[in-house]
Scaffold this motif. Structure first.
Motif, PDB file in Angstrom:
ATOM      1  N   VAL A  35       0.843  -1.204   0.000  1.00  0.00           N
ATOM      2  CA  VAL A  35       0.000   0.000   0.000  1.00  0.00           C
ATOM      3  C   VAL A  35       0.877   1.252   0.000  1.00  0.00           C
ATOM      4  O   VAL A  35       0.606   2.212  -0.729  1.00  0.00           O
ATOM      5  N   ILE A  36       1.928   1.222   0.806  1.00  0.00           N
ATOM      6  CA  ILE A  36       2.841   2.366   0.875  1.00  0.00           C
ATOM      7  C   ILE A  36       3.504   2.607  -0.468  1.00  0.00           C
ATOM      8  O   ILE A  36       3.635   3.742  -0.926  1.00  0.00           O
ATOM      9  N   SER A  37       3.917   1.517  -1.139  1.00  0.00           N
ATOM     10  CA  SER A  37       4.528   1.631  -2.456  1.00  0.00           C
ATOM     11  C   SER A  37       3.546   2.231  -3.463  1.00  0.00           C
ATOM     12  O   SER A  37       3.922   3.072  -4.288  1.00  0.00           O
ATOM     13  N   ALA A  38       2.296   1.813  -3.383  1.00  0.00           N
ATOM     14  CA  ALA A  38       1.270   2.341  -4.295  1.00  0.00           C
ATOM     15  C   ALA A  38       1.063   3.834  -4.074  1.00  0.00           C
ATOM     16  O   ALA A  38       0.883   4.599  -5.027  1.00  0.00           O
ATOM     17  N   ILE A  39       1.115   4.243  -2.801  1.00  0.00           N
ATOM     18  CA  ILE A  39       0.953   5.668  -2.475  1.00  0.00           C
ATOM     19  C   ILE A  39       2.151   6.457  -2.993  1.00  0.00           C
ATOM     20  O   ILE A  39       1.997   7.511  -3.611  1.00  0.00           O
ATOM     21  N   LYS A  40       3.346   5.943  -2.760  1.00  0.00           N
ATOM     22  CA  LYS A  40       4.552   6.638  -3.195  1.00  0.00           C
ATOM     23  C   LYS A  40       4.600   6.794  -4.711  1.00  0.00           C
ATOM     24  O   LYS A  40       5.124   7.777  -5.237  1.00  0.00           O
ATOM     25  N   ASN A  41       4.062   5.798  -5.428  1.00  0.00           N
ATOM     26  CA  ASN A  41       4.083   5.831  -6.889  1.00  0.00           C
ATOM     27  C   ASN A  41       2.790   6.362  -7.502  1.00  0.00           C
ATOM     28  O   ASN A  41       2.588   6.290  -8.715  1.00  0.00           O
ATOM     29  N   LYS A  42       1.904   6.883  -6.626  1.00  0.00           N
ATOM     30  CA  LYS A  42       0.626   7.465  -7.064  1.00  0.00           C
ATOM     31  C   LYS A  42      -0.191   6.488  -7.907  1.00  0.00           C
ATOM     32  O   LYS A  42      -0.691   6.822  -8.979  1.00  0.00           O
ATOM     33  N   LYS A  43      -0.313   5.262  -7.401  1.00  0.00           N
ATOM     34  CA  LYS A  43      -1.074   4.239  -8.107  1.00  0.00           C
ATOM     35  C   LYS A  43      -2.183   3.680  -7.216  1.00  0.00           C
ATOM     36  O   LYS A  43      -2.535   2.506  -7.308  1.00  0.00           O
ATOM     37  N   VAL A  44      -2.704   4.528  -6.355  1.00  0.00           N
ATOM     38  CA  VAL A  44      -3.768   4.115  -5.440  1.00  0.00           C
ATOM     39  C   VAL A  44      -5.122   4.317  -6.116  1.00  0.00           C
ATOM     40  O   VAL A  44      -5.446   5.426  -6.557  1.00  0.00           O
ATOM     41  N   LYS A  45      -5.910   3.257  -6.199  1.00  0.00           N
ATOM     42  CA  LYS A  45      -7.239   3.383  -6.803  1.00  0.00           C
ATOM     43  C   LYS A  45      -8.221   3.986  -5.797  1.00  0.00           C
ATOM     44  O   LYS A  45      -8.936   4.924  -6.099  1.00  0.00           O
ATOM     45  N   ALA A  46      -8.248   3.435  -4.627  1.00  0.00           N
ATOM     46  CA  ALA A  46      -9.107   3.967  -3.555  1.00  0.00           C
ATOM     47  C   ALA A  46      -8.673   3.308  -2.251  1.00  0.00           C
ATOM     48  O   ALA A  46      -8.876   2.100  -2.080  1.00  0.00           O
ATOM     49  N   PRO A  47      -8.080   4.058  -1.338  1.00  0.00           N
ATOM     50  CA  PRO A  47      -7.602   3.459  -0.083  1.00  0.00           C
ATOM     51  C   PRO A  47      -8.759   3.035   0.802  1.00  0.00           C
ATOM     52  O   PRO A  47      -9.815   3.670   0.827  1.00  0.00           O
ATOM     53  N   GLY A  48      -8.561   1.954   1.523  1.00  0.00           N
ATOM     54  CA  GLY A  48      -9.588   1.489   2.434  1.00  0.00           C
ATOM     55  C   GLY A  48      -9.721   2.405   3.633  1.00  0.00           C
ATOM     56  O   GLY A  48      -8.810   3.167   3.955  1.00  0.00           O
ATOM     57  N   ALA A  49     -10.850   2.300   4.313  1.00  0.00           N
ATOM     58  CA  ALA A  49     -11.108   3.149   5.484  1.00  0.00           C
ATOM     59  C   ALA A  49     -10.068   2.913   6.563  1.00  0.00           C
ATOM     60  O   ALA A  49      -9.635   3.853   7.243  1.00  0.00           O
ATOM     61  N   ASP A  50      -9.637   1.648   6.722  1.00  0.00           N
ATOM     62  CA  ASP A  50      -8.650   1.334   7.754  1.00  0.00           C
ATOM     63  C   ASP A  50      -7.308   1.995   7.443  1.00  0.00           C
ATOM     64  O   ASP A  50      -6.638   2.501   8.353  1.00  0.00           O
ATOM     65  N   THR A  51      -6.924   2.002   6.168  1.00  0.00           N
ATOM     66  CA  THR A  51      -5.670   2.642   5.755  1.00  0.00           C
ATOM     67  C   THR A  51      -5.707   4.131   6.043  1.00  0.00           C
ATOM     68  O   THR A  51      -4.758   4.699   6.593  1.00  0.00           O
ATOM     69  N   ILE A  52      -6.809   4.768   5.668  1.00  0.00           N
ATOM     70  CA  ILE A  52      -6.961   6.211   5.893  1.00  0.00           C
ATOM     71  C   ILE A  52      -6.924   6.510   7.394  1.00  0.00           C
ATOM     72  O   ILE A  52      -6.251   7.453   7.830  1.00  0.00           O
ATOM     73  N   PHE A  53      -7.636   5.695   8.170  1.00  0.00           N
ATOM     74  CA  PHE A  53      -7.683   5.909   9.612  1.00  0.00           C
ATOM     75  C   PHE A  53      -6.291   5.791  10.226  1.00  0.00           C
ATOM     76  O   PHE A  53      -5.898   6.618  11.056  1.00  0.00           O
ATOM     77  N   ARG A  54      -5.547   4.771   9.839  1.00  0.00           N
ATOM     78  CA  ARG A  54      -4.224   4.537  10.421  1.00  0.00           C
ATOM     79  C   ARG A  54      -3.256   5.677  10.071  1.00  0.00           C
ATOM     80  O   ARG A  54      -2.491   6.129  10.923  1.00  0.00           O
ATOM     81  N   ILE A  55      -3.287   6.131   8.817  1.00  0.00           N
ATOM     82  CA  ILE A  55      -2.396   7.226   8.404  1.00  0.00           C
ATOM     83  C   ILE A  55      -2.773   8.514   9.124  1.00  0.00           C
ATOM     84  O   ILE A  55      -1.915   9.224   9.646  1.00  0.00           O
ATOM     85  N   ALA A  56      -4.076   8.811   9.154  1.00  0.00           N
ATOM     86  CA  ALA A  56      -4.545  10.034   9.803  1.00  0.00           C
ATOM     87  C   ALA A  56      -4.219  10.026  11.294  1.00  0.00           C
ATOM     88  O   ALA A  56      -3.768  11.040  11.851  1.00  0.00           O
ATOM     89  N   ASN A  57      -4.417   8.881  11.932  1.00  0.00           N
ATOM     90  CA  ASN A  57      -4.168   8.778  13.363  1.00  0.00           C
ATOM     91  C   ASN A  57      -2.685   8.881  13.684  1.00  0.00           C
ATOM     92  O   ASN A  57      -2.294   9.548  14.653  1.00  0.00           O
ATOM     93  N   PHE A  58      -1.844   8.264  12.867  1.00  0.00           N
ATOM     94  CA  PHE A  58      -0.395   8.280  13.125  1.00  0.00           C
ATOM     95  C   PHE A  58       0.178   9.682  12.974  1.00  0.00           C
ATOM     96  O   PHE A  58       1.012  10.121  13.778  1.00  0.00           O
ATOM     97  N   PHE A  59      -0.270  10.410  11.938  1.00  0.00           N
ATOM     98  CA  PHE A  59       0.277  11.741  11.678  1.00  0.00           C
ATOM     99  C   PHE A  59      -0.567  12.867  12.291  1.00  0.00           C
ATOM    100  O   PHE A  59      -0.286  14.048  12.079  1.00  0.00           O
ATOM    101  N   ASN A  60      -1.610  12.481  13.019  1.00  0.00           N
ATOM    102  CA  ASN A  60      -2.460  13.442  13.706  1.00  0.00           C
ATOM    103  C   ASN A  60      -3.059  14.481  12.751  1.00  0.00           C
ATOM    104  O   ASN A  60      -3.027  15.689  12.991  1.00  0.00           O
ATOM    105  N   VAL A  61      -3.593  13.984  11.645  1.00  0.00           N
ATOM    106  CA  VAL A  61      -4.297  14.842  10.695  1.00  0.00           C
ATOM    107  C   VAL A  61      -5.680  14.254  10.470  1.00  0.00           C
ATOM    108  O   VAL A  61      -5.953  13.108  10.843  1.00  0.00           O
ATOM    109  N   SER A  62      -6.548  15.027   9.846  1.00  0.00           N
ATOM    110  CA  SER A  62      -7.907  14.546   9.608  1.00  0.00           C
ATOM    111  C   SER A  62      -7.987  13.758   8.304  1.00  0.00           C
ATOM    112  O   SER A  62      -7.204  13.970   7.372  1.00  0.00           O
ATOM    113  N   ALA A  63      -8.950  12.844   8.250  1.00  0.00           N
ATOM    114  CA  ALA A  63      -9.196  12.083   7.020  1.00  0.00           C
ATOM    115  C   ALA A  63      -9.627  13.024   5.899  1.00  0.00           C
ATOM    116  O   ALA A  63      -9.271  12.829   4.734  1.00  0.00           O
ATOM    117  N   ASP A  64     -10.393  14.052   6.256  1.00  0.00           N
ATOM    118  CA  ASP A  64     -10.834  15.032   5.255  1.00  0.00           C
ATOM    119  C   ASP A  64      -9.656  15.715   4.584  1.00  0.00           C
ATOM    120  O   ASP A  64      -9.675  15.988   3.385  1.00  0.00           O
TER     121      ASP A  64
END
Length: 206
Positions: A35-64
């Motif tokens: 998933v990280i590789s797909a994000i780095k290479n801008k090949k993400v079709k649609a991230p799952g809710a869990d992925t968005i939640f984990r990234i947002a929570n780790f970096f303390n930013v909003s999903a929006d």
């Protein structure tokens, strides 16, 4: 997920990733290296809710913010509301709050009063407009010294480019590459702004 913008999502997430490697990111955030590789290479079709939640929570930013729905990173609802209401950036509001926290109690009222006086002053908005105009005219951003010198000579017709009174101001502003006439006008406006604010503060104390 509808209306997903891959470019915005990947750009913002990659900015948060910084220089961390895929293995480190995977271990810390809890998402796969694929998933990280797909994000780095801008090949993400649609991230799952869990992925968005984990990234947002780790970096303390909003999903929006990650999804491009909002340009305000914070998860703090009150801070987000202030930013949306005022139009100021999150960093600007955080800086104001930082000053409030660091300032001595007996100096806080004076500091906030001065800050308010600056924003209320007409010259403050003249400065904002002048800075905005710098992006509208390429001559203000011309970094060719020879061209700038010719422009200064032609426009000022031998007059002193920068007055001695404003040289310290200009060194503080440090707007490299701006046309001299523009810098002079900007410095004069800033000088007037603070002169008026100081006089206003002095009048309140008497």
């Amino acid at each position: 997920m509808t209306n997903f913008n891959c470019d915005i999502f990947c750009e913002r997430v990659n900015s948060l990733f910084g220089s961390m490697g895929q293995m480190e990111l995977s271990e810390k955030i809890g998402i796969s290296q694929g998933v990280i590789s797909a994000i780095k290479n801008k090949k993400v079709k649609a991230p799952g809710a869990d992925t968005i939640f984990r990234i947002a929570n780790f970096f303390n930013v909003s999903a929006d913010y990650l999804l491009g729905i909002s340009d305000i990173p914070t998860q703090n609802a009150e801070l987000k509301a202030v930013c949306e209401y005022t139009g100021l950036s999150q960093k600007a509001i955080e800086k104001i709050l930082e000053v409030k926290q660091e300032e001595e109690i007996n100096e806080l009222e004076s500091t906030l009063r001065t800050f308010s006086s600056i924003i209320e002053n007409e010259n403050f908005w003249r400065i904002v407009l002048q800075l905005n105009s710098a992006t509208d005219y390429i001559e203000f951003l011309d970094t060719n010294p020879t061209h700038m010198m010719k422009m200064a000579i032609n426009r000022l017709n031998g007059q002193e480019i920068i007055s001695n009174e404003n040289r310290k101001l200009l060194s503080f502003i440090n707007l490299n590459g701006l046309e001299p006439l523009f810098k002079q006008e900007l410095a004069e406006t800033i000088w007037q702004l603070f002169d008026e604010v100081v006089k206003q503060e002095d009048a309140k104390e008497t």
